[in-house]
Enzyme design. Structure first.
Site, short mmCIF file in Angstrom:
data_model
loop_
_atom_site.label_atom_id
_atom_site.label_comp_id
_atom_site.label_asym_id
_atom_site.label_seq_id
_atom_site.Cartn_x
_atom_site.Cartn_y
_atom_site.Cartn_z
N LYS A 301 -0.06 5.64 -4.50
CA LYS A 301 -0.65 6.92 -4.08
C LYS A 301 -0.18 7.38 -2.70
O LYS A 301 -0.10 8.57 -2.44
CB LYS A 301 -2.18 6.82 -4.10
CG LYS A 301 -2.75 6.83 -5.51
CD LYS A 301 -4.24 7.06 -5.50
CE LYS A 301 -4.79 7.28 -6.89
NZ LYS A 301 -4.76 6.03 -7.71
N GLU A 323 -10.38 15.29 -2.90
CA GLU A 323 -11.49 14.80 -3.72
C GLU A 323 -11.13 13.38 -4.13
O GLU A 323 -9.95 13.00 -4.16
CB GLU A 323 -11.68 15.67 -4.97
CG GLU A 323 -10.84 15.27 -6.18
CD GLU A 323 -9.34 15.43 -5.98
OE1 GLU A 323 -8.92 16.27 -5.16
OE2 GLU A 323 -8.59 14.69 -6.64
N SER A 589 1.71 -0.41 -10.54
CA SER A 589 1.30 0.69 -9.67
C SER A 589 0.44 0.26 -8.48
O SER A 589 0.43 0.94 -7.46
CB SER A 589 0.54 1.74 -10.49
OG SER A 589 -0.53 1.15 -11.19
C1 LIG Z 1 -4.89 5.96 -9.08
C2 LIG Z 1 -4.18 4.86 -9.71
C3 LIG Z 1 -3.57 4.98 -10.99
C4 LIG Z 1 -3.69 6.20 -11.84
O1 LIG Z 1 -3.20 7.38 -11.28
P1 LIG Z 1 -1.84 8.05 -11.78
O2 LIG Z 1 -1.83 9.36 -11.13
O3 LIG Z 1 -1.90 8.13 -13.28
O4 LIG Z 1 -0.73 7.17 -11.35
C5 LIG Z 1 -2.83 3.92 -11.48
N1 LIG Z 1 -2.72 2.77 -10.79
C6 LIG Z 1 -3.31 2.60 -9.58
C7 LIG Z 1 -3.13 1.30 -8.89
C8 LIG Z 1 -4.05 3.62 -9.01
O5 LIG Z 1 -4.62 3.44 -7.80
#
Ligand SMILES: *Cc1c(COP(=O)(O)O)cnc(C)c1O
Length: 605
Positions: A301, A323, A589
């Site tokens: 993010k 938000e 992610s």
């Molecule tokens: C917020 C988040 C997501 C989901 O958000 P996307 O916009 O779909 O990437 C996925 N993995 C993690 C670790 C997150 O913090």
């Protein structure tokens, strides 16, 4: 079709053209050329291959220049013999060699034969007084007789006027082994100075002409039938200001430089592309993990919030709003506001504030004000409404940082572009590890879709790369407790864009459910709605149980505790077989620290 831009001479101009991400940039080391480079070459994105161009230079001169500028490719434009190429190749095994041949009206293709084994590409240029930069083209139909299978560059006087001809040529059999287009003098304002707008137009026109389907956004802000900007009248000036400026600002060399510097020194990029040996053995395929979990603040993010805070500054904004649902995006936003000393207000549903106490504390420590949304179900949707209300009331000094590839145009595209750094890195990291830039499969989880958009971005229009989007099925797709938007969603409008969305028959948004807070979203970004609708990406849904088991498996096999969102992506290996030679890249992610309590309760640890 690859693009090579050749013959820049000034550092600033090089940086501007590099921001357009051609595949190759060529620099001429030939004193008699009007494009002889004497300035330094600035640091370039790693996805761009740097080419040194020489005309009958000595071997030692070439080798010295290659090591001084760290060239990956040399282009030999003179009478260099096959023996010369062979000797150079044996001394510089990682160096790629392009051998140039000039064509006037006829060409004896037999001369290519002795070069076949000692170079990597051929390049066909127009014969003129001096090598290169003559500004007119030869008759491309000659290439019907091309006897080789070696990829070649098409060069010689190519300009914007040629787009139609190029399109024709690419449909003909003469272009079968045409690998790249090489442009130079027709894109200049003066010798050695390239015109940014001309190159940009050429690139988009060639790209949109050579792929049957464009999975990127179109000029009206739509991905196929999804996207757009469905916003209240009062919000129009804010969104329009952003729309008119975002691409221009992102292309500015200063902006690029600051963004890249912060990604490097503050976020810790590039994030490693890690070959997961034991996981690969378990599933009998080659698995690489893109380690977004190692970024500062623990997930992907931050790539987006860094980009947007710089955008806000360029637009003269003094205040940031956001938000947040689970608090992850709120923390990433509060982080960059602290970094820049800018006021930050985060809207969060009252219920979420109670559920996500550690992230609320983090935001406060970082100096943000957390404002509870007290209406409706007091969760993400209500927090979003509050943020929009705030933005309407503060149109001049406030920027709204949206946390995924959702919202009205241009947000989905802007966020995707900031996250695209993920697949840009994957390309050169794979080149280092596997000798090719394209994986066979890319897997990523999808909440709103930003980490997936980043991991897919460079491969969207390359249909040889299979894209796999993973959604949260919660307790089961049809259990009534799920967030599998593509499987369950219907067309609708949420947060200002037309997309797929979970709703009742009369259009009420359904409360989503997933054990993972980041995937617990009733919609999906418009890019992904289009990838689903056109079958460009495979969509797979994973239940809570499957995700939790896959997360624990990664801990045991690789010593990595993943975020539960990422665990959903990992669970694909139990559902979907890959070939032993397949190269599979998975977007890890985020890290699992934030999910420790959920893991503890689930596994009774
Ligand atoms: C917020 C988040 C997501 C989901 O958000 P996307 O916009 O779909 O990437 C996925 N993995 C993690 C670790 C997150 O913090």
């Amino acid at each position: 079709m690859k693009l090579k831009v050749c013959g820049m001479t000034s550092g600033e101009n090089i940086q501007a053209i590099a921001s357009l991400k051609p595949d190759f940039l060529g620099f001429i080391f030939y004193e008699k050329s009007a494009r002889f480079i004497t300035s330094d070459i600035p640091e370039l994105p790693k996805s761009i291959k740097k080419v040194g161009v020489f005309v009958n230079a000595s071997e030692s001169e070439i080798i010295d220049t290659v090591s001084k500028y760290d060239f990956q490719v040399v282009q030999l434009h003179g009478d260099e013999s096959p023996e010369f190429c062979s000797s150079l190749q044996s001394k510089q095994s990682n160096l790629e060699i392009i051998k140039v041949f000039s064509i006037k009206d006829h060409f004896n293709f037999k001369v290519l034969k002795s070069y076949e084994s000692v170079c990597d590409y051929f390049l066909f240029d127009t014969k003129g007084k001096l090598p290169g930069g003559n500004g007119y083209s030869f008759n491309w139909n000659i290439l019907e007789a091309y006897p080789s299978t070696k990829p070649y560059f098409l060069s010689g006087g190519i300009g914007l006027d040629d787009v139609k001809n190029i399109h024709q040529f690419l449909k003909s059999s003469a272009s079968k082994y045409c690998y790249a287009l090489d442009v130079n003098s027709k894109f200049e304002t003066a010798p050695g100075l390239k015109d940014f707008n001309l190159v940009q137009q050429f690139k988009t026109q060639i790209l949109s002409n050579t792929s049957t389907m464009n999975y990127n956004i179109n000029e009206h802000g739509y991905y196929g039938e999804f996207g757009g900007a469905y916003i209240p009248e009062m919000l129009y000036p804010n969104v329009e200001e952003l729309r008119q400026n975002y691409l221009k600002i992102m292309a500015e060399p200063d902006f690029k430089a600051e963004f890249n510097q912060l990604l490097k020194d503050y976020v810790g990029r590039p994030s490693p592309l890690y070959f997961a040996k034991r996981l690969s053995e378990r599933y009998n395929t080659k698995i690489y993990l893109k380690r977004e979990d190692l970024n500062h603040t623990g997930a992907h993010k931050i790539n987006n919030t860094i980009g947007q805070i710089l955008m806000a500054k360029r637009l003269g904004k003094k205040r940031i709003i956001a938000e947040t649902g689970a608090g992850q995006h709120g923390v990433a936003t509060a982080t960059v506001c602290a970094l820049m000393g800018i006021e930050c207000v985060v809207y969060m549903g009252e219920i979420d504030i109670a559920r996500q106490a550690p992230n609320v504390a983090r935001m406060k420590m970082l100096g943000a004000t957390v404002v509870p949304a007290l209406s409706g179900s007091r969760t993400l949707k209500d927090a979003t409404n509050e943020a929009i209300r705030d933005w309407i009331n503060n149109p001049v000094d406030t920027h709204y940082i949206i946390g995924s590839v959702v919202g009205p145009h241009p947000y989905p595209n802007m966020v995707a572009r900031f996250q695209a750094v993920v697949s840009e890195e994957i390309e050169w990291q794979l080149q280092d590890k596997e000798g090719r830039t394209k994986p066979d499969h890319v897997i990523a989880c999808v909440g709103g879709g930003s980490n997936a958009a980043g991991a897919f971005y460079q491969f969207l229009n390359d249909t040889d790369v299979n894209l796999i989007a993973v959604e949260a099925a919660g307790l089961g797709v049809h259990s009534g407790e799920s967030a599998a938007t593509s499987a369950l969603g219907k067309e609708g409008i949420i947060h200002g864009s037309k997309t797929l969305l979970m709703q009742t028959d009369d259009g009420q948004i359904t409360e989503p459910y997933s054990i993972s807070a980041g995937l617990d979203y009733p919609g999906v970004g418009p890019m992904h709605a289009n990838l689903f609708r056109t079958s460009r990406a495979e969509f797979i849904s994973i239940t809570d149980d499957e995700a939790m088991q896959a997360g624990l498996e990664l801990c045991k096999l690789e010593g990595i505790i993943p975020a539960i969102e990422s665990s959903h992506a990992l669970a694909v290996f139990k559902q979907r077989q890959f070939k032993p030679d397949d190269v599979v890249v998975l977007s890890l992610s985020g890290r699992g620290d934030k999910d420790l309590n959920t893991y503890i309760n689930y596994f009774d640890l």
